[in-house]
Design a protein around this motif. Structure first.
Motif, PDB file in Angstrom:
ATOM      1  N   ASP A 270      -6.817   1.246   6.532  1.00 20.73           N
ATOM      2  CA  ASP A 270      -5.795   0.219   6.310  1.00 20.73           C
ATOM      3  C   ASP A 270      -4.806   0.638   5.229  1.00 20.73           C
ATOM      4  O   ASP A 270      -3.664   0.170   5.203  1.00 20.73           O
ATOM      5  CB  ASP A 270      -6.443  -1.106   5.900  1.00 20.73           C
ATOM      6  N   LEU A 271      -5.250   1.518   4.337  1.00 24.17           N
ATOM      7  CA  LEU A 271      -4.414   1.919   3.212  1.00 24.17           C
ATOM      8  C   LEU A 271      -3.161   2.668   3.654  1.00 24.17           C
ATOM      9  O   LEU A 271      -2.042   2.287   3.267  1.00 24.17           O
ATOM     10  CB  LEU A 271      -5.263   2.734   2.237  1.00 24.17           C
ATOM     11  N   PRO A 272      -3.246   3.724   4.473  1.00 28.69           N
ATOM     12  CA  PRO A 272      -2.012   4.370   4.926  1.00 28.69           C
ATOM     13  C   PRO A 272      -1.124   3.453   5.757  1.00 28.69           C
ATOM     14  O   PRO A 272       0.113   3.581   5.718  1.00 28.69           O
ATOM     15  CB  PRO A 272      -2.511   5.566   5.749  1.00 28.69           C
ATOM     16  N   LYS A 273      -1.722   2.510   6.479  1.00 30.82           N
ATOM     17  CA  LYS A 273      -0.903   1.573   7.247  1.00 30.82           C
ATOM     18  C   LYS A 273      -0.083   0.675   6.320  1.00 30.82           C
ATOM     19  O   LYS A 273       1.074   0.360   6.602  1.00 30.82           O
ATOM     20  CB  LYS A 273      -1.791   0.713   8.149  1.00 30.82           C
ATOM     21  N   ALA A 274      -0.693   0.252   5.209  1.00 28.55           N
ATOM     22  CA  ALA A 274       0.020  -0.588   4.243  1.00 28.55           C
ATOM     23  C   ALA A 274       1.210   0.163   3.649  1.00 28.55           C
ATOM     24  O   ALA A 274       2.307  -0.389   3.509  1.00 28.55           O
ATOM     25  CB  ALA A 274      -0.928  -1.043   3.140  1.00 28.55           C
ATOM     26  N   ILE A 275       0.999   1.430   3.289  1.00 27.56           N
ATOM     27  CA  ILE A 275       2.097   2.235   2.748  1.00 27.56           C
ATOM     28  C   ILE A 275       3.155   2.459   3.816  1.00 27.56           C
ATOM     29  O   ILE A 275       4.365   2.366   3.560  1.00 27.56           O
ATOM     30  CB  ILE A 275       1.570   3.586   2.215  1.00 27.56           C
ATOM     31  N   ALA A 276       2.723   2.749   5.048  1.00 31.09           N
ATOM     32  CA  ALA A 276       3.660   3.008   6.144  1.00 31.09           C
ATOM     33  C   ALA A 276       4.549   1.804   6.421  1.00 31.09           C
ATOM     34  O   ALA A 276       5.706   1.956   6.831  1.00 31.09           O
ATOM     35  CB  ALA A 276       2.886   3.384   7.404  1.00 31.09           C
ATOM     36  N   CYS A 277       4.024   0.596   6.207  1.00 35.01           N
ATOM     37  CA  CYS A 277       4.824  -0.618   6.427  1.00 35.01           C
ATOM     38  C   CYS A 277       5.791  -0.891   5.285  1.00 35.01           C
ATOM     39  O   CYS A 277       6.639  -1.785   5.393  1.00 35.01           O
ATOM     40  CB  CYS A 277       3.911  -1.815   6.633  1.00 35.01           C
ATOM     41  N   GLY A 278       5.650  -0.156   4.167  1.00 32.46           N
ATOM     42  CA  GLY A 278       6.621  -0.296   3.090  1.00 32.46           C
ATOM     43  C   GLY A 278       6.071  -0.613   1.730  1.00 32.46           C
ATOM     44  O   GLY A 278       6.842  -0.755   0.769  1.00 32.46           O
ATOM     45  N   SER A 279       4.757  -0.752   1.577  1.00 30.96           N
ATOM     46  CA  SER A 279       4.236  -1.066   0.246  1.00 30.96           C
ATOM     47  C   SER A 279       4.226   0.172  -0.638  1.00 30.96           C
ATOM     48  O   SER A 279       4.113   1.302  -0.157  1.00 30.96           O
ATOM     49  CB  SER A 279       2.827  -1.663   0.339  1.00 30.96           C
ATOM     50  N   ASP A 280       4.368  -0.033  -1.929  1.00 29.98           N
ATOM     51  CA  ASP A 280       4.316   1.054  -2.909  1.00 29.98           C
ATOM     52  C   ASP A 280       2.895   1.292  -3.388  1.00 29.98           C
ATOM     53  O   ASP A 280       2.547   2.387  -3.825  1.00 29.98           O
ATOM     54  CB  ASP A 280       5.199   0.717  -4.115  1.00 29.98           C
ATOM     55  N   ALA A 281       2.074   0.252  -3.327  1.00 30.78           N
ATOM     56  CA  ALA A 281       0.689   0.314  -3.769  1.00 30.78           C
ATOM     57  C   ALA A 281      -0.046  -0.823  -3.088  1.00 30.78           C
ATOM     58  O   ALA A 281       0.557  -1.647  -2.387  1.00 30.78           O
ATOM     59  CB  ALA A 281       0.592   0.195  -5.295  1.00 30.78           C
ATOM     60  N   VAL A 282      -1.373  -0.875  -3.277  1.00 30.67           N
ATOM     61  CA  VAL A 282      -2.174  -1.935  -2.675  1.00 30.67           C
ATOM     62  C   VAL A 282      -3.044  -2.574  -3.741  1.00 30.67           C
ATOM     63  O   VAL A 282      -3.359  -1.961  -4.758  1.00 30.67           O
ATOM     64  CB  VAL A 282      -3.051  -1.404  -1.524  1.00 30.67           C
ATOM     65  N   MET A 283      -3.431  -3.813  -3.499  1.00 32.56           N
ATOM     66  CA  MET A 283      -4.433  -4.479  -4.326  1.00 32.56           C
ATOM     67  C   MET A 283      -5.711  -4.562  -3.503  1.00 32.56           C
ATOM     68  O   MET A 283      -5.689  -5.059  -2.373  1.00 32.56           O
ATOM     69  CB  MET A 283      -3.957  -5.856  -4.762  1.00 32.56           C
ATOM     70  N   ILE A 284      -6.810  -4.037  -4.051  1.00 31.54           N
ATOM     71  CA  ILE A 284      -8.060  -3.912  -3.310  1.00 31.54           C
ATOM     72  C   ILE A 284      -9.129  -4.818  -3.898  1.00 31.54           C
ATOM     73  O   ILE A 284      -9.322  -4.845  -5.114  1.00 31.54           O
ATOM     74  CB  ILE A 284      -8.543  -2.446  -3.320  1.00 31.54           C
ATOM     75  N   GLY A 285      -9.831  -5.543  -3.022  1.00 30.75           N
ATOM     76  CA  GLY A 285     -10.914  -6.406  -3.462  1.00 30.75           C
ATOM     77  C   GLY A 285     -12.242  -6.038  -2.854  1.00 30.75           C
ATOM     78  O   GLY A 285     -13.082  -5.405  -3.484  1.00 30.75           O
ATOM     79  N   SER A 286     -12.448  -6.383  -1.581  1.00 31.64           N
ATOM     80  CA  SER A 286     -13.765  -6.226  -0.956  1.00 31.64           C
ATOM     81  C   SER A 286     -14.303  -4.793  -0.967  1.00 31.64           C
ATOM     82  O   SER A 286     -15.516  -4.612  -1.168  1.00 31.64           O
ATOM     83  CB  SER A 286     -13.745  -6.778   0.474  1.00 31.64           C
ATOM     84  N   PRO A 287     -13.484  -3.745  -0.784  1.00 23.32           N
ATOM     85  CA  PRO A 287     -14.055  -2.398  -0.846  1.00 23.32           C
ATOM     86  C   PRO A 287     -14.716  -2.098  -2.188  1.00 23.32           C
ATOM     87  O   PRO A 287     -15.780  -1.464  -2.244  1.00 23.32           O
ATOM     88  CB  PRO A 287     -12.848  -1.488  -0.600  1.00 23.32           C
ATOM     89  N   LEU A 288     -14.108  -2.572  -3.284  1.00 27.59           N
ATOM     90  CA  LEU A 288     -14.685  -2.341  -4.606  1.00 27.59           C
ATOM     91  C   LEU A 288     -15.882  -3.241  -4.867  1.00 27.59           C
ATOM     92  O   LEU A 288     -16.755  -2.905  -5.672  1.00 27.59           O
ATOM     93  CB  LEU A 288     -13.621  -2.547  -5.683  1.00 27.59           C
ATOM     94  N   ALA A 289     -15.932  -4.392  -4.186  1.00 20.26           N
ATOM     95  CA  ALA A 289     -17.103  -5.266  -4.331  1.00 20.26           C
ATOM     96  C   ALA A 289     -18.344  -4.617  -3.722  1.00 20.26           C
ATOM     97  O   ALA A 289     -19.472  -5.010  -4.041  1.00 20.26           O
ATOM     98  CB  ALA A 289     -16.835  -6.618  -3.674  1.00 20.26           C
ATOM     99  N   ARG A 290     -18.146  -3.626  -2.853  1.00 17.49           N
ATOM    100  CA  ARG A 290     -19.275  -2.899  -2.254  1.00 17.49           C
ATOM    101  C   ARG A 290     -19.827  -1.809  -3.168  1.00 17.49           C
ATOM    102  O   ARG A 290     -20.816  -1.168  -2.829  1.00 17.49           O
ATOM    103  CB  ARG A 290     -18.858  -2.257  -0.935  1.00 17.49           C
ATOM    104  N   ALA A 291     -19.193  -1.577  -4.303  1.00 13.53           N
ATOM    105  CA  ALA A 291     -19.665  -0.534  -5.218  1.00 13.53           C
ATOM    106  C   ALA A 291     -20.977  -0.956  -5.874  1.00 13.53           C
ATOM    107  O   ALA A 291     -21.180  -2.138  -6.190  1.00 13.53           O
ATOM    108  CB  ALA A 291     -18.613  -0.245  -6.281  1.00 13.53           C
ATOM    109  N   THR A 292     -21.846  -0.002  -6.095  1.00 13.90           N
ATOM    110  CA  THR A 292     -23.147  -0.298  -6.700  1.00 13.90           C
ATOM    111  C   THR A 292     -23.020  -0.806  -8.126  1.00 13.90           C
ATOM    112  O   THR A 292     -23.910  -1.508  -8.621  1.00 13.90           O
ATOM    113  CB  THR A 292     -24.035   0.954  -6.686  1.00 13.90           C
TER     114      THR A 292
END
Length: 371
Positions: A270-292
């Motif tokens: 999803d990250l490259p798709k977000a940049i491809a649509c025009g975003s400069d950066a992303v805010m991430i939640g659930s992927p980091l919630a999976r960290a140990t």
């Protein structure tokens, strides 16, 4: 854009989520090691183009420090457990053990504990003393009340984040936050959102914000569409707000406002798709919630889940896949896109032949719904 007739009295646009689109290879490929994914907002440069979402399951002072050391920006939620409790660890442990059927009600009770202004300064200082860039978030409703404590504590980047934030909030019960005046008088850059349309984004950009968050109801822990019936698919939302950025650049005589996709980035693809649509950066939640080492212990929730009147979120049980470093930078041990997000971004850019993020925003995309 072509509208679809819903019925004789209503027409609507077709909109797309990240799942509905795919990035298209070009005639050129590159070595992933020669691709730059660095991002800069105001005076601050980051090697990874992302902000960790200000959610108690994702960002603690300790994880904000670790994320900063790895090249990203951790945003601390100043209305969460770390500013309500001197030691939130027992509360986090309790939340992790709650039964799903009763979790929301008990969490509402837990978040009834008042915010303590002295803890705001204490938590910000803890992150700042580590030497990383310090960012913290308040909702529009509490920004005026606590902003002085935030600035006095030495925050570098101020985030005003809500389910939706407008530049024209109307209320007869309370004096709304004047975003333009507030940002003008503040000495630090402000990121504000969310918004999900061209018009709303353009108005937020005119307030003087350094960046706008794009997204409404698209987060993994959100139930906004079920509760309120409101949601804007993220690919369309980001592309619309990127168009507002382009037009505001002309209108303002060259002032560039950063677009940050906030929601819908659940997997590395999803990250490259977000940049491809025009975003400069992303805010991430659930992927980091999976960290140990995430504070939520494999669970994920946002402030929408603990709203006292109309909860619009829930506690998600996500499990754990690896450390924060492995989620962000690998190595990955799974083929599902839950790890090595920025290694995947580098490879996507290299495979399509682009050398930096601004170039990659011009990559071709196709409507190709994932199965």
């Amino acid at each position: 854009m072509t509208e679809i007739e819903i019925g004789r009295g209503k027409r609507g646009r077709k909109a797309y989520a990240f799942d509905d689109i795919a990035v298209v290879p070009s005639r050129r490929t590159r070595d992933p090691k020669e691709v730059s994914i660095a991002w800069q907002i105001d005076a601050y440069r980051f090697e990874l183009p992302f902000l960790a979402a200000p959610m108690d399951s994702v960002v603690s002072p300790q994880t904000a420090i670790r994320i900063g050391q790895l090249g990203g920006l951790g945003v601390l939620n100043l209305e969460g457990l770390w500013t309500r409790y001197e030691d939130p660890e027992p509360v986090l442990a309790e939340i992790a053990e709650l039964d799903g059927a009763t979790a929301n009600r008990r969490m509402q009770q837990i978040y009834e504990e008042p915010i303590k202004e002295e803890l705001i300064g204490q938590r910000i200082k803890e992150v700042r003393d580590s030497g990383v860039v310090t960012a913290a978030a308040l909702s529009p409703q509490r920004t005026a009340q606590f902003s002085k404590a935030v600035v006095d504590a030495g925050v570098d980047i101020f985030v005003i984040r809500g389910t939706t934030v407008s530049a024209e909030h109307v209320s007869s019960a309370a004096e709304p936050l004047n975003l333009k005046q507030f940002i003008y008088e503040l000495d630090v850059p402000v990121i504000v959102g969310g918004c999900a349309t061209y018009t709303a984004a353009l108005h937020l950009m005119r307030t003087g914000a350094a960046g706008v968050l794009v997204g409404f109801g698209g987060g993994a822990a959100h139930t906004t569409r079920n509760v309120l019936g409101i949601q804007v698919p993220m690919a369309t939302a980001v592309a619309d707000v990127a168009a507002a950025r382009r037009d505001y650049l002309d209108e303002s005589g060259g002032r560039y406002v950063h677009v940050i996709a906030d929601g819908g980035v659940g997997w590395s693809g999803d990250l490259p798709k977000a940049i491809a649509c025009g975003s400069d950066a992303v805010m991430i939640g659930s992927p980091l919630a999976r960290a140990t080492d995430a504070p939520g212990r494999g669970h994920h929730w946002g402030m929408e889940a603990v709203h006292e009147d109309v909860p619009r979120g829930k506690r998600m049980d996500l499990g754990a896949v690896g450390t924060t470093e492995e989620v962000l930078l690998g190595p990955s041990h799974t083929p599902d896109g839950s790890m090595n997000f920025f290694g995947a971004l580098r490879r996507a850019m290299a495979t399509t032949g682009y050398s930096d993020l601004k170039e990659f925003q011009r990559v071709e995309v196709m409507v190709a719904r994932s199965r």
